[in-house]
Design a protein around this motif. Structure first.
Motif, PDB file in Angstrom:
ATOM      1  N   THR B 277       1.045  -1.217   0.114  1.00  0.00           N
ATOM      2  CA  THR B 277      -0.022  -0.182   0.094  1.00  0.00           C
ATOM      3  C   THR B 277       0.921   1.113  -0.037  1.00  0.00           C
ATOM      4  O   THR B 277       1.804   1.240   0.596  1.00  0.00           O
ATOM      5  CB  THR B 277      -0.814   0.051   1.137  1.00  0.00           C
ATOM      6  N   VAL B 278       0.596   2.192  -0.677  1.00  0.00           N
ATOM      7  CA  VAL B 278       1.222   3.426  -0.908  1.00  0.00           C
ATOM      8  C   VAL B 278       0.230   4.544  -0.362  1.00  0.00           C
ATOM      9  O   VAL B 278      -0.925   4.629  -0.996  1.00  0.00           O
ATOM     10  CB  VAL B 278       2.072   3.920  -2.094  1.00  0.00           C
ATOM     11  N   HIS B 279       0.581   5.333   0.376  1.00  0.00           N
ATOM     12  CA  HIS B 279      -0.024   6.481   1.076  1.00  0.00           C
ATOM     13  C   HIS B 279       0.208   7.945   0.444  1.00  0.00           C
ATOM     14  O   HIS B 279       1.270   7.906  -0.389  1.00  0.00           O
ATOM     15  CB  HIS B 279       0.078   6.501   2.618  1.00  0.00           C
ATOM     16  N   THR B 280      -0.849   8.880   0.467  1.00  0.00           N
ATOM     17  CA  THR B 280      -0.350  10.137  -0.064  1.00  0.00           C
ATOM     18  C   THR B 280       0.648  10.622   0.943  1.00  0.00           C
ATOM     19  O   THR B 280       0.893  10.286   2.058  1.00  0.00           O
ATOM     20  CB  THR B 280      -1.688  11.115   0.257  1.00  0.00           C
ATOM     21  N   GLY B 281       1.656  11.460   0.281  1.00  0.00           N
ATOM     22  CA  GLY B 281       2.551  12.183   0.991  1.00  0.00           C
ATOM     23  C   GLY B 281       3.594  11.206   1.830  1.00  0.00           C
ATOM     24  O   GLY B 281       3.945  11.465   2.779  1.00  0.00           O
ATOM     25  N   GLU B 282       3.919  10.068   0.850  1.00  0.00           N
ATOM     26  CA  GLU B 282       4.836   9.193   1.560  1.00  0.00           C
ATOM     27  C   GLU B 282       5.610   8.743   0.349  1.00  0.00           C
ATOM     28  O   GLU B 282       5.626   8.602  -0.744  1.00  0.00           O
ATOM     29  CB  GLU B 282       3.954   8.058   1.804  1.00  0.00           C
ATOM     30  N   ILE B 283       7.015   8.431   0.811  1.00  0.00           N
ATOM     31  CA  ILE B 283       7.889   7.591  -0.139  1.00  0.00           C
ATOM     32  C   ILE B 283       8.019   6.370   0.476  1.00  0.00           C
ATOM     33  O   ILE B 283       8.491   6.040   1.589  1.00  0.00           O
ATOM     34  CB  ILE B 283       9.369   8.393  -0.025  1.00  0.00           C
ATOM     35  N   LEU B 284       7.558   5.442  -0.437  1.00  0.00           N
ATOM     36  CA  LEU B 284       7.861   4.070   0.052  1.00  0.00           C
ATOM     37  C   LEU B 284       8.959   3.436  -0.685  1.00  0.00           C
ATOM     38  O   LEU B 284       9.270   3.311  -1.837  1.00  0.00           O
ATOM     39  CB  LEU B 284       6.545   2.960  -0.500  1.00  0.00           C
ATOM     40  N   GLY B 285      10.156   3.044  -0.044  1.00  0.00           N
ATOM     41  CA  GLY B 285      11.453   2.554  -0.669  1.00  0.00           C
ATOM     42  C   GLY B 285      11.237   1.125  -0.693  1.00  0.00           C
ATOM     43  O   GLY B 285      10.674   0.403  -0.059  1.00  0.00           O
ATOM     44  N   ILE B 286      11.892   0.791  -1.980  1.00  0.00           N
ATOM     45  CA  ILE B 286      11.785  -0.809  -2.100  1.00  0.00           C
ATOM     46  C   ILE B 286      13.246  -1.303  -2.279  1.00  0.00           C
ATOM     47  O   ILE B 286      13.995  -0.783  -3.475  1.00  0.00           O
ATOM     48  CB  ILE B 286      10.942  -1.169  -3.580  1.00  0.00           C
ATOM     49  N   ALA B 287      13.689  -1.941  -1.332  1.00  0.00           N
ATOM     50  CA  ALA B 287      15.211  -2.395  -1.514  1.00  0.00           C
ATOM     51  C   ALA B 287      15.385  -3.573  -1.775  1.00  0.00           C
ATOM     52  O   ALA B 287      14.241  -4.310  -2.078  1.00  0.00           O
ATOM     53  CB  ALA B 287      15.764  -2.259   0.112  1.00  0.00           C
ATOM     54  N   GLY B 288      16.597  -4.195  -2.507  1.00  0.00           N
ATOM     55  CA  GLY B 288      16.596  -5.526  -2.821  1.00  0.00           C
ATOM     56  C   GLY B 288      18.069  -5.470  -4.070  1.00  0.00           C
ATOM     57  O   GLY B 288      18.091  -4.373  -4.382  1.00  0.00           O
ATOM     58  N   GLY B 445       2.266  15.791  -1.537  1.00  0.00           N
ATOM     59  CA  GLY B 445       1.001  14.771  -1.299  1.00  0.00           C
ATOM     60  C   GLY B 445       1.060  13.592  -2.316  1.00  0.00           C
ATOM     61  O   GLY B 445       0.125  12.883  -2.377  1.00  0.00           O
ATOM     62  N   ALA B 446       1.964  13.525  -3.245  1.00  0.00           N
ATOM     63  CA  ALA B 446       2.087  12.445  -4.078  1.00  0.00           C
ATOM     64  C   ALA B 446       2.688  11.149  -3.397  1.00  0.00           C
ATOM     65  O   ALA B 446       3.372  11.239  -2.377  1.00  0.00           O
ATOM     66  CB  ALA B 446       2.778  12.558  -5.094  1.00  0.00           C
ATOM     67  N   GLY B 447       2.446  10.040  -3.716  1.00  0.00           N
ATOM     68  CA  GLY B 447       2.897   8.641  -3.352  1.00  0.00           C
ATOM     69  C   GLY B 447       4.130   8.473  -4.117  1.00  0.00           C
ATOM     70  O   GLY B 447       3.950   8.583  -5.172  1.00  0.00           O
ATOM     71  N   VAL B 448       5.348   8.117  -3.483  1.00  0.00           N
ATOM     72  CA  VAL B 448       6.407   7.858  -4.376  1.00  0.00           C
ATOM     73  C   VAL B 448       6.932   6.696  -3.981  1.00  0.00           C
ATOM     74  O   VAL B 448       6.933   6.411  -3.018  1.00  0.00           O
ATOM     75  CB  VAL B 448       7.588   8.713  -3.970  1.00  0.00           C
ATOM     76  N   ILE B 449       6.952   5.802  -5.045  1.00  0.00           N
ATOM     77  CA  ILE B 449       7.672   4.363  -4.934  1.00  0.00           C
ATOM     78  C   ILE B 449       9.165   4.604  -5.491  1.00  0.00           C
ATOM     79  O   ILE B 449       9.491   4.774  -6.649  1.00  0.00           O
ATOM     80  CB  ILE B 449       6.918   3.209  -5.793  1.00  0.00           C
ATOM     81  N   LEU B 450      10.150   4.598  -4.492  1.00  0.00           N
ATOM     82  CA  LEU B 450      11.472   4.389  -4.734  1.00  0.00           C
ATOM     83  C   LEU B 450      12.059   3.010  -4.851  1.00  0.00           C
ATOM     84  O   LEU B 450      12.237   2.437  -3.814  1.00  0.00           O
ATOM     85  CB  LEU B 450      12.216   5.441  -3.638  1.00  0.00           C
ATOM     86  N   ILE B 451      12.567   2.614  -6.008  1.00  0.00           N
ATOM     87  CA  ILE B 451      13.137   1.402  -6.061  1.00  0.00           C
ATOM     88  C   ILE B 451      14.628   1.550  -6.218  1.00  0.00           C
ATOM     89  O   ILE B 451      15.054   2.350  -7.088  1.00  0.00           O
ATOM     90  CB  ILE B 451      12.720   0.684  -7.207  1.00  0.00           C
ATOM     91  N   SER B 452      15.372   1.184  -5.253  1.00  0.00           N
ATOM     92  CA  SER B 452      16.815   1.248  -5.293  1.00  0.00           C
ATOM     93  C   SER B 452      17.636   0.180  -4.761  1.00  0.00           C
ATOM     94  O   SER B 452      17.339  -0.481  -3.893  1.00  0.00           O
ATOM     95  CB  SER B 452      17.145   2.761  -4.749  1.00  0.00           C
ATOM     96  N   ASP B 454      20.724   1.187  -3.763  1.00  0.00           N
ATOM     97  CA  ASP B 454      21.448   1.936  -2.928  1.00  0.00           C
ATOM     98  C   ASP B 454      20.859   2.086  -1.622  1.00  0.00           C
ATOM     99  O   ASP B 454      19.779   3.122  -1.477  1.00  0.00           O
ATOM    100  CB  ASP B 454      21.652   3.429  -3.712  1.00  0.00           C
ATOM    101  N   LEU B 455      21.201   1.394  -0.767  1.00  0.00           N
ATOM    102  CA  LEU B 455      20.759   1.386   0.832  1.00  0.00           C
ATOM    103  C   LEU B 455      20.758   2.805   1.506  1.00  0.00           C
ATOM    104  O   LEU B 455      19.663   3.201   2.220  1.00  0.00           O
ATOM    105  CB  LEU B 455      21.263   0.436   1.738  1.00  0.00           C
ATOM    106  N   ASP B 456      21.667   3.617   1.263  1.00  0.00           N
ATOM    107  CA  ASP B 456      21.850   4.863   2.085  1.00  0.00           C
ATOM    108  C   ASP B 456      20.717   5.756   1.379  1.00  0.00           C
ATOM    109  O   ASP B 456      19.761   6.348   2.093  1.00  0.00           O
ATOM    110  CB  ASP B 456      23.121   5.589   1.401  1.00  0.00           C
ATOM    111  N   GLU B 457      20.354   5.835   0.282  1.00  0.00           N
ATOM    112  CA  GLU B 457      19.406   6.519  -0.637  1.00  0.00           C
ATOM    113  C   GLU B 457      17.860   6.250   0.025  1.00  0.00           C
ATOM    114  O   GLU B 457      17.147   6.930   0.258  1.00  0.00           O
ATOM    115  CB  GLU B 457      19.488   6.152  -2.140  1.00  0.00           C
ATOM    116  N   ILE B 458      17.788   4.744  -0.056  1.00  0.00           N
ATOM    117  CA  ILE B 458      16.588   4.384   0.388  1.00  0.00           C
ATOM    118  C   ILE B 458      16.624   4.858   1.846  1.00  0.00           C
ATOM    119  O   ILE B 458      15.261   5.402   2.214  1.00  0.00           O
ATOM    120  CB  ILE B 458      16.516   2.987   0.519  1.00  0.00           C
ATOM    121  N   LEU B 459      17.231   4.822   2.708  1.00  0.00           N
ATOM    122  CA  LEU B 459      17.128   4.985   4.253  1.00  0.00           C
ATOM    123  C   LEU B 459      17.029   6.502   4.415  1.00  0.00           C
ATOM    124  O   LEU B 459      16.324   7.110   5.169  1.00  0.00           O
ATOM    125  CB  LEU B 459      18.407   4.429   4.812  1.00  0.00           C
TER     126      LEU B 459
END
Lengths: 355, 498
Positions: B277-288, B445-452, B454-459
């Motif tokens: 689930t992605v919420h408004t105003g949130e960055i969901l990081g996807i690490a792997g 207020g957008a939902g951002v899915i950040l796939i990276s 780079d763990l530092d970037e995600i964190l």
């Protein structure tokens, strides 16, 4: 730092210098001249004289100048046809067959329209030739977008099928009953393209060809469909990603391509031969591929390239008449010119560097 | 005695250093892991040993003798074999034909003799494979066995395996490991390239860890825990972004992904039962670690790849089954992962900027060139793109191409921004700019899915972090409870936290 022996190397560059483009035709001409003069000497002719009769003399006389335009007409049409397809990344090698499809339609209708006035008959000829070309282009286009069958193979093979269809028609139902030759009867005079210049072979077909060049230019530079075509041709994944319907774009471009090649067939039947004959096209469809490539898939380039090929065709005849060298020399020169130009286009992307 | 010794190997690709004075040695009869993240230089090092690349400096010794390896021919002559991730097999040929290919010297080929000698070799090495079978009928695991057999048939005493388990299903992995143990008992030495901790600790004797092209050290496997290895493998923080604004309150769920599954290009499962689930105003990081389904997830979420099961719901509207164009108009904005697949290099900046919404710039099919140019000029100023509207995209730097893509996506004010590897390959300035833009989208207020990767970037950027492993989400953490070690363990599949 070790000192290493420096060598000259070709390095690829993305930004060819601005002065290379206008230089290409000049260098291509010089290169072709050097490569072919040996052959010309072998044919016991003076290379400079030969090139004069080849490239300059035809421009001097009215008759041969008009003949250049006549010769360039079918090349301009097939060149435009091929450009529509190639610009979209659809490699239509079938303009030859599509040309004959248009020619069959033109001959069939032309023979039947004795009662139809020219004002109706001529548009009907052009439109039906277009539709016939579209129909012949449809099968390989559908195979491509539905089943991903390589269009180079299918469009090429469709040409052979068409050659046999034409041969069957001319040796069967359409054989001229009066002469017995394998050619159709003459089309109605109302269906013939009128002459632009009296007592020459230059006819409406040339204007039609110029109109298709104009249409190509407008579509490519002024319409959103043209931008979609170029995007699909230059970067399919990016076009798909941007939400463009890639298959639909390819299908439409392939069909337009076939249609215009069909018009080339109409122009030859209605403007020059007035019958369907087996030797209607000495490979205009294939030369169209060369014209489109040489014109870098650009409307103005295609127009210039077809006029230039018209000049080479007319020039080959002038040379052989004036100096008694074989007409084949013209074909050799054409082919050499093409290879040299393509080589130049490739090399302009490289720079010489000392590494 | 060491069968292979590589000393101070350095290899540059242009400006980038791929191997920086790396030492590596391989003992007879051991399985030695090369462990590291993607891009750490593992494959480069082994390609040098196999002669596919030539090192810029450093030396290689085989059985104590210094050797020059200029091509795979030299390494094969030194009894080194390599099995790459992409198999070099001819599918319409039989196993026997593939194995003897390039290994036949006589003019006349005796098929029966070839088949029986390949069958003998297969029996000798315990590789269960039918020499008459056609390669195209074989499974991926069997094809890998043919590759190993090919290497052994050429008398390889050193076998390099590049991510051998990446393409295998778990049962096939077990078979592979059994085979490797047997071969090692017979005196073969194996280099095992991997980023999967559990496999490395399961099968190897020693581990050399690479990070950013440098060797961190070589350790005995039995001395190390997963946690210690993860900490060694993963880079430490190198930058900070400090301008997150306070948690946006009353954020509501915007994008719901329910039991989403999809296949990769080979038709193998790439996504398995993904719930997010992605919420408004949130960055969901996807690490792997890359190759665990992130690419396919991004493609599925923007409609370029079809899902086989599940549901994608944006603001209550079901999107799956619609076209990529409809995804975009519904408010899914995606920055493409491969920058060059997102733009047409031969088209100009202004044409690329208009490509996604041509209907806005055309009237009855005719383009409005003035509007296109005006649009481009505005975006060039707003997104600080260093280019003119009429420049061809291929003449731009990577950072500027990325800005063009950002401008194209963000100017439409999408509800969701999907950003797969958005800073990969960018210089520091451009990367910071991209991160800043993503934060601004979140604050808008957008939902951002950040796939990276780079763990530092995600964190640094994420509000919540999900970890992908083998096409599954193996854990979702709040940013406050995440740290590199914990994420590293999740990424290597060692643990699950749901």
């Amino acid at each position: 730092m070790e000192t290493t022996k420096k060598k000259l190397r070709l390095v690829k560059t993305n930004n060819p210098s601005f002065w290379t483009k206008p230089l290409i035709p000049v260098l291509a001409l010089v290169g072709t001249f050097m490569l072919t003069s040996g052959l010309i000497l072998w044919a016991k002719a003076n290379p400079f004289e030969t090139y004069y009769y080849f490239l300059i003399a035809p421009l001097g006389s009215r008759v041969s100048f008009l003949e250049i335009l006549v010769k360039s007409t079918p090349l301009m049409l097939t060149g435009v046809a091929v450009t529509f397809a190639f610009a979209t990344g659809y490699y239509n090698i079938g303009a030859e067959g599509q040309l004959y499809a248009g020619a069959i339609a033109a001959a069939g209708l032309g023979m039947a329209m004795h009662a139809v006035p020219a004002i109706l008959a001529i548009p009907i000829m052009i439109i039906s030739g277009f539709i016939a070309g579209v129909a012949w282009a449809l099968i390989p286009a559908l195979l491509k977008i539905k089943l991903a069958v390589d269009e180079v193979v299918t469009t090429l093979l469709m040409n052979s099928i068409m050659a046999y269809i034409v041969s069957a028609l001319l040796n069967g139902p359409w054989r001229d009953p009066n002469s017995g030759w394998p050619q159709s009867q003459e089309i109605s005079p109302t269906a013939m393209f009128f002459k632009i210049v009296p007592r020459s072979r230059l006819n409406l077909g040339f204007i039609v060809a110029l109109v298709t060049v104009l249409i190509l230019w407008i579509v490519m530079t002024r319409t959103s469909f043209g931008l979609k075509m170029r995007a699909v041709g230059l970067g399919k994944p990016a076009a798909h990603f941007a939400g463009i319907n890639v298959n639909k774009t390819i299908l439409i471009a392939a069909l337009i391509s076939g249609g215009i090649a069909g018009i080339a067939g109409v122009a030859e039947v209605a403007g020059i031969q007035f019958h369907l004959i087996g030797e209607l096209s000495p490979g205009y469809g294939y030369t169209g591929v060369i014209i489109a490539t040489l014109g870098s898939l650009n409307a103005i380039g295609v127009a210039l390239a077809s006029l230039f090929f018209g000049l080479l065709d007319a020039g080959a005849q002038t040379v052989s008449r004036a100096l008694g060298v074989p007409v084949y020399l013209g074909e050799v020169t054409q082919a050499t010119m093409l290879l040299v130009t393509l080589g130049m286009l490739l090399l302009q992307r490289y720079k010489i560097r000392r590494i | 005695m060491n069968v292979v010794e590589m000393n101070a190997i350095t290899k540059y690709f242009g400006e980038m250093v791929a191997n920086d004075h790396v030492d590596f040695d391989l003992r007879k009869g051991e399985i030695h892991a090369l462990l590291g993240e993607n891009g750490a230089g593992k494959t480069t090092l082994m390609r040098i040993l196999y002669g596919l690349y030539k090192q810029d400096s450093g030396g290689v010794q085989i059985n104590g003798k210094a050797v020059q390896i200029n091509s795979p021919k030299d390494s094969i002559a030194n009894n080194i074999g390599m099995v790459t991730q992409h198999f070099a097999l001819v599918p319409p040929m039989t196993v026997a034909e593939n194995v003897i290919l390039g290994h036949t010297n006589r003019f006349v080929l005796d098929y029966d003799a070839a088949e029986s000698s390949v069958a003998d070799a297969a029996r000798k090495y315990g590789l269960d494979i039918n020499p008459r079978a056609m390669v195209r009928h074989l499974s991926v695991g069997q094809r890998q066995r043919v590759e190993i057999l090919k290497a052994l048939y050429r008398n390889s005493r050193v076998l390099i395996l590049d991510e051998p388990t990446a393409v295998l299903i778990p049962q096939e992995v077990d078979v592979l490991f059994e085979t490797l143990r047997k071969l090692v008992d017979d005196g073969l030495s194996v280099v095992f390239i991997s980023h999967k901790l559990d496999e490395v600790t399961n099968i190897t004797n020693r581990i050399t860890i690479l990070r950013d092209g440098k060797s961190i050290g070589t350790v005995d496997t039995c001395d190390m825990s997963h946690n210690q290895l993860a900490a060694l493998m993963i880079r430490q923080a190198s930058f900070h972004v400090n301008n997150k604004i306070a948690e946006i309150k009353k954020s509501r769920s915007l994008l719901n992904i329910k039991s989403l599954s999809a296949l990769d290009d080979q038709g193998l499962p790439a996504l398995r039962d993904i719930n997010l689930t992605v919420h408004t105003g949130e960055i969901l990081g996807i690490a792997g670690v890359s190759g665990n389904g992130q690419k396919q997830l991004a493609e599925t979420l923007c409609g370029v790849r079809n899902c086989t099961e599940g549901e994608i719901k944006l603001d209550g509207i079901t999107l799956n089954g619609k076209t990529a164009g409809e995804f975009t108009t519904s408010g899914m904005g995606r920055i493409p992962e491969d920058r060059l697949e997102g733009v047409v290099g031969e088209l100009t900046v202004q044409e690329n900027l208009a490509l996604e919404h041509l209907y806005q710039f055309s009237n009855k099919g005719f383009l409005n060139h003035k509007a296109i140019q005006k649009h481009a000029n505005e975006l060039i100023v707003q997104y600080q793109i260093k280019a003119r509207p009429g420049d061809r995209i291929r003449t731009l730097s990577g950072g500027n191409v990325q800005k063009v893509l950002l401008a194209r996506v963000l100017s439409t004010q999408p509800k969701i921004v999907i950003a797969p590897q958005p800073t990969r390959g960018l210089d520091v300035g451009a990367a910071d700019y991209v991160r800043q833009q993503l934060l601004e989208q979140r604050n808008r207020g957008a939902g951002v899915i950040l796939i990276s990767e780079d763990l530092d970037e995600i964190l640094a950027l994420s509000d919540r972090i999900a970890v992908m492993y083998e096409g599954k989400i193996v854990g979702v953490l709040d940013a406050s409870e995440a740290n590199p070690e914990r994420l590293g363990l999740l990424m290597s599949g060692a643990v699950k936290e749901m």
